[in-house]
Design a protein around this motif. Structure first.
Motif, PDB file in Angstrom:
ATOM      1  N   ASN A 103       6.509   8.831  -0.191  1.00 34.66           N
ATOM      2  CA  ASN A 103       5.196   9.120  -0.788  1.00 34.66           C
ATOM      3  C   ASN A 103       4.191   9.489   0.313  1.00 34.66           C
ATOM      4  O   ASN A 103       4.483   9.372   1.499  1.00 34.66           O
ATOM      5  CB  ASN A 103       4.748   7.886  -1.576  1.00 34.66           C
ATOM      6  N   LYS A 104       3.014   9.916  -0.117  1.00 30.44           N
ATOM      7  CA  LYS A 104       1.902  10.282   0.787  1.00 30.44           C
ATOM      8  C   LYS A 104       2.286  11.453   1.685  1.00 30.44           C
ATOM      9  O   LYS A 104       1.827  11.540   2.835  1.00 30.44           O
ATOM     10  CB  LYS A 104       1.428   9.079   1.625  1.00 30.44           C
ATOM     11  N   LYS A 107      -7.977  -5.005  -0.676  1.00 35.78           N
ATOM     12  CA  LYS A 107      -8.278  -4.302  -1.926  1.00 35.78           C
ATOM     13  C   LYS A 107      -9.123  -5.167  -2.834  1.00 35.78           C
ATOM     14  O   LYS A 107      -9.104  -6.401  -2.716  1.00 35.78           O
ATOM     15  CB  LYS A 107      -7.001  -3.851  -2.644  1.00 35.78           C
ATOM     16  N   ASP A 141     -10.064   3.785   1.188  1.00 33.57           N
ATOM     17  CA  ASP A 141     -10.179   4.755   0.112  1.00 33.57           C
ATOM     18  C   ASP A 141     -10.996   4.153  -1.027  1.00 33.57           C
ATOM     19  O   ASP A 141     -10.463   3.412  -1.840  1.00 33.57           O
ATOM     20  CB  ASP A 141      -8.715   5.063  -0.326  1.00 33.57           C
ATOM     21  N   GLY A 176       2.104   2.839  -2.430  1.00 32.25           N
ATOM     22  CA  GLY A 176       1.772   3.709  -3.572  1.00 32.25           C
ATOM     23  C   GLY A 176       2.527   3.320  -4.838  1.00 32.25           C
ATOM     24  O   GLY A 176       2.685   4.145  -5.749  1.00 32.25           O
ATOM     25  N   LYS A 177       2.970   2.071  -4.932  1.00 32.22           N
ATOM     26  CA  LYS A 177       3.742   1.625  -6.105  1.00 32.22           C
ATOM     27  C   LYS A 177       2.893   1.696  -7.382  1.00 32.22           C
ATOM     28  O   LYS A 177       3.319   2.245  -8.383  1.00 32.22           O
ATOM     29  CB  LYS A 177       4.220   0.165  -5.901  1.00 32.22           C
ATOM     30  N   THR A 178       1.692   1.115  -7.323  1.00 37.01           N
ATOM     31  CA  THR A 178       0.844   1.077  -8.524  1.00 37.01           C
ATOM     32  C   THR A 178       0.461   2.499  -8.947  1.00 37.01           C
ATOM     33  O   THR A 178       0.449   2.819 -10.136  1.00 37.01           O
ATOM     34  CB  THR A 178      -0.439   0.246  -8.251  1.00 37.01           C
ATOM     35  N   THR A 179       0.192   3.351  -7.953  1.00 32.73           N
ATOM     36  CA  THR A 179      -0.171   4.741  -8.259  1.00 32.73           C
ATOM     37  C   THR A 179       0.992   5.429  -8.974  1.00 32.73           C
ATOM     38  O   THR A 179       0.790   6.167  -9.957  1.00 32.73           O
ATOM     39  CB  THR A 179      -0.512   5.482  -6.941  1.00 32.73           C
ATOM     40  N   ASP A 229      -3.719  -4.923  -8.910  1.00 29.88           N
ATOM     41  CA  ASP A 229      -2.810  -3.901  -9.454  1.00 29.88           C
ATOM     42  C   ASP A 229      -2.825  -3.919 -10.984  1.00 29.88           C
ATOM     43  O   ASP A 229      -2.923  -2.876 -11.627  1.00 29.88           O
ATOM     44  CB  ASP A 229      -1.373  -4.125  -8.975  1.00 29.88           C
ATOM     45  N   ASP A 276       1.243  14.294   1.356  1.00 34.70           N
ATOM     46  CA  ASP A 276       0.032  15.122   1.521  1.00 34.70           C
ATOM     47  C   ASP A 276      -0.629  14.857   2.872  1.00 34.70           C
ATOM     48  O   ASP A 276      -1.426  15.663   3.340  1.00 34.70           O
ATOM     49  CB  ASP A 276      -0.975  14.845   0.381  1.00 34.70           C
ATOM     50  N   ARG A 313      -3.664  -5.056   4.566  1.00 34.55           N
ATOM     51  CA  ARG A 313      -4.055  -4.530   3.260  1.00 34.55           C
ATOM     52  C   ARG A 313      -5.325  -5.232   2.839  1.00 34.55           C
ATOM     53  O   ARG A 313      -5.454  -6.458   3.005  1.00 34.55           O
ATOM     54  CB  ARG A 313      -2.929  -4.845   2.265  1.00 34.55           C
ATOM     55  N   GLY A 347       0.781  -1.231   0.000  1.00 33.79           N
ATOM     56  CA  GLY A 347       0.000   0.000   0.000  1.00 33.79           C
ATOM     57  C   GLY A 347       0.812   1.280   0.000  1.00 33.79           C
ATOM     58  O   GLY A 347       0.258   2.369   0.170  1.00 33.79           O
ATOM     59  N   ASN A 389       0.887  11.090  -4.136  1.00 36.03           N
ATOM     60  CA  ASN A 389       0.266  10.296  -5.196  1.00 36.03           C
ATOM     61  C   ASN A 389       1.249   9.884  -6.285  1.00 36.03           C
ATOM     62  O   ASN A 389       0.895   9.846  -7.470  1.00 36.03           O
ATOM     63  CB  ASN A 389      -0.932  11.052  -5.784  1.00 36.03           C
TER      64      ASN A 389
HETATM   65  N1  LIG Z   1      -3.310  10.217   0.482  1.00 38.17           N
HETATM   66  C1  LIG Z   1      -2.549   9.523  -0.386  1.00 38.17           C
HETATM   67  N2  LIG Z   1      -2.959   8.321  -0.813  1.00 38.17           N
HETATM   68  C2  LIG Z   1      -2.165   7.661  -1.698  1.00 38.17           C
HETATM   69  C3  LIG Z   1      -0.941   8.190  -2.165  1.00 38.17           C
HETATM   70  N3  LIG Z   1      -0.373   7.296  -3.019  1.00 38.17           N
HETATM   71  C4  LIG Z   1      -1.226   6.247  -3.064  1.00 38.17           C
HETATM   72  N4  LIG Z   1      -2.304   6.469  -2.284  1.00 38.17           N
HETATM   73  C5  LIG Z   1      -3.439   5.569  -2.026  1.00 38.17           C
HETATM   74  O1  LIG Z   1      -2.937   4.453  -1.286  1.00 38.17           O
HETATM   75  C6  LIG Z   1      -3.629   3.251  -1.656  1.00 38.17           C
HETATM   76  C7  LIG Z   1      -2.625   2.207  -2.112  1.00 38.17           C
HETATM   77  O2  LIG Z   1      -1.982   2.678  -3.290  1.00 38.17           O
HETATM   78  P1  LIG Z   1      -1.324   1.673  -4.338  1.00 38.17           P
HETATM   79  O3  LIG Z   1      -0.682   2.495  -5.401  1.00 38.17           O
HETATM   80  O4  LIG Z   1      -2.304   0.649  -4.760  1.00 38.17           O
HETATM   81  O5  LIG Z   1      -0.213   0.991  -3.427  1.00 38.17           O
HETATM   82  P2  LIG Z   1       0.705  -0.260  -3.771  1.00 38.17           P
HETATM   83  O6  LIG Z   1       2.015   0.009  -3.157  1.00 38.17           O
HETATM   84  O7  LIG Z   1       0.702  -0.535  -5.238  1.00 38.17           O
HETATM   85  O8  LIG Z   1      -0.067  -1.427  -3.010  1.00 38.17           O
HETATM   86  P3  LIG Z   1       0.250  -3.023  -2.991  1.00 38.17           P
HETATM   87  O9  LIG Z   1       0.520  -3.411  -4.418  1.00 38.17           O
HETATM   88  O10 LIG Z   1      -0.982  -3.646  -2.444  1.00 38.17           O
HETATM   89  O11 LIG Z   1       1.423  -3.204  -2.114  1.00 38.17           O
HETATM   90  C8  LIG Z   1      -4.609   3.662  -2.740  1.00 38.17           C
HETATM   91  O12 LIG Z   1      -5.850   3.897  -2.131  1.00 38.17           O
HETATM   92  C9  LIG Z   1      -4.014   4.958  -3.291  1.00 38.17           C
HETATM   93  O13 LIG Z   1      -4.998   5.801  -3.852  1.00 38.17           O
HETATM   94  C10 LIG Z   1      -0.526   9.474  -1.680  1.00 38.17           C
HETATM   95  O14 LIG Z   1       0.549  10.001  -1.997  1.00 38.17           O
HETATM   96  N5  LIG Z   1      -1.379  10.089  -0.797  1.00 38.17           N
END
Ligand SMILES: Nc1nc2c(ncn2[C@@H]2O[C@H](COP(=O)(O)OP(=O)(O)OP(=O)(O)O)[C@@H](O)[C@H]2O)c(=O)[nH]1
Length: 360
Positions: free
Chosen positions: A193-194, A299, A321, A28-31, A58, A196, A297, A26, A225
């Motif tokens: 990341n995050k 999702k 979220d 924010g890798k996929t984002t 993802d 904000d 986690r 979580g 993000n």
């Molecule tokens: N507030 C905030 N939320 C974020 C940010 N980046 C990602 N998110 C949220 O965090 C959650 C997880 O983001 P993902 O990008 O799916 O994270 P991930 O690392 O790919 O997750 P996994 O593959 O499950 O490990 C989602 O709800 C995103 O919208 C950020 O910078 N700020």
């Protein structure tokens, strides 16, 4: 993937750069990858995604994002989330097949699962057939700054001691803390990341804690993000596969000390539900459930009757979220499926029952 028709890299003998994107569940890798694909500046990018849990969320999110570089067929998913165990079985054959294709990408991006150790993956780039054709451009570790600030990666010694007293097989101090540090130790670039979700003092404290968690001194940048220009993330030019000796994980050090490594520290399961009429109520009940059960986690997607779009539900720790990410496609089955990930002692039966009740 969008591939070159000419395969001119192969002809010129230049190695294809591969960026490894890692970071805890979580973070924010996929984002961040979505942001890269939307700002690829004409690069032809191949994407390999390794995910923990059987749902492929993802890959689905990235396929649904509509950017030119994310067409359905262009994303390769490796479903076993412990890349450290399956490098030889899954990753190396996948890379080999990718490199044998007629058209080759300009850049390869690999998203590890949030529970993967990046070290064995990086070492796999020294496999003879891969080493001659690909180099690790850099390892980028994405950090959930809000989770660090909340102390999620700080060792809870009482809890760890209690778990070890109950289970003799637990050979690690704290699996979450170790993984977090191993992922930092592998990094050429750390993205905090995050940001904000924190103020300036909070970000500074996270920066200090992250720096203290690795003996190496990789570059650190801040992001919200995952909005970092692709020109910053791609093209680091490190050749990380030549530097693995300096990035050993806890596991590797334990192996060298003759200790065994336990792969069963984390668990996941999928819950399938019917349509969710009251999505707001469902999400608020889910929030209470993930807090009560220490879920790391959660999702997946939900079918909300009357809504043309599918609801993407993402929980990281206790933050949840939900948002409608794309319209259900014509002929696509509208389903509600969630993957739940936690530590190995996750009470699956109780959680399942609670989630089913929350949906009713
Ligand atoms: N507030 C905030 N939320 C974020 C940010 N980046 C990602 N998110 C949220 O965090 C959650 C997880 O983001 P993902 O990008 O799916 O994270 P991930 O690392 O790919 O997750 P996994 O593959 O499950 O490990 C989602 O709800 C995103 O919208 C950020 O910078 N700020």
């Amino acid at each position: 993937m969008i591939f070159s028709k000419t395969g001119d890299r192969k002809a010129s003998g230049a190695k294809i750069p591969a960026t490894v994107i890692t970071g805890f569940l979580g973070a924010g890798k996929t984002t961040m990858i979505r942001n890269i694909l939307e700002n690829a500046d004409g690069r032809r990018i191949a994407l390999i995604i390794n995910e923990f849990g059987d749902l492929g969320v993802d890959g689905d999110v990235l396929k649904g994002c509509g950017a030119e570089a994310c067409s359905e067929d262009d994303i390769i998913e490796l479903t076993n989330g412990c890349i450290c165990c399956t490098v030889a079985d899954d990753f190396i054959p996948t890379m080999t097949r990718l490199l044998e294709r007629e058209g080759r990408p300009d850049h390869i991006v690999i998203e590890t699962s949030g529970l993967a150790l990046p070290q064995p993956l990086i070492a796999a780039f020294n496999w003879p057939d891969i080493r001659t054709q690909v180099t690790v451009d850099g390892v980028i570790t994405v950090v959930d700054s809000a989770a660090v600030a909340a102390g999620r990666f700080a060792d809870d010694h009482d809890k760890v001691d209690a778990a070890r007293a109950e289970d003799d097989n637990l050979d690690h101090e704290s699996p979450i803390e170790e993984l977090f540090e191993d992922q930092l130790t592998a990094a050429d670039l750390i993205v905090l990341n995050k940001t904000d979700l924190l103020d300036a003092a909070g970000i500074e404290a996270v920066r200090r804690e992250v720096a203290a968690r690795t003996t190496r001194k990789p570059m650190m940048i801040e992001a919200a993000n995952g909005a970092v220009p692709a020109s910053v993330l791609l093209g680091l030019g490190v050749g990380t596969e030549d530097d693995i000796a300096n990035r050993k994980s806890h596991h590797e050090m334990e192996h060298e000390a003759g200790e065994e490594h336990d792969h069963d520290e984390f668990a996941s399961f999928v819950v399938e539900l019917g349509p969710i009429a009251d999505s707001t109520g469902f999400v608020s009940r889910l929030k209470a459930i993930v807090s009560a059960h220490d879920v790391l986690r959660l999702k997946g997607f939900a079918d909300v009757p009357g809504k043309p779009m599918r609801l993407l539900i993402q929980a990281v720790g206790t933050r949840i979220d939900p948002y409608f990410d794309r319209a259900w496609a014509a002929g696509e089955a509208r389903r509600t499926r969630l993957v739940v990930i936690g530590l190995h002692d996750l009470d699956e039966a109780a959680l399942r029952a609670a989630i089913v009740a929350a949906a009713a």
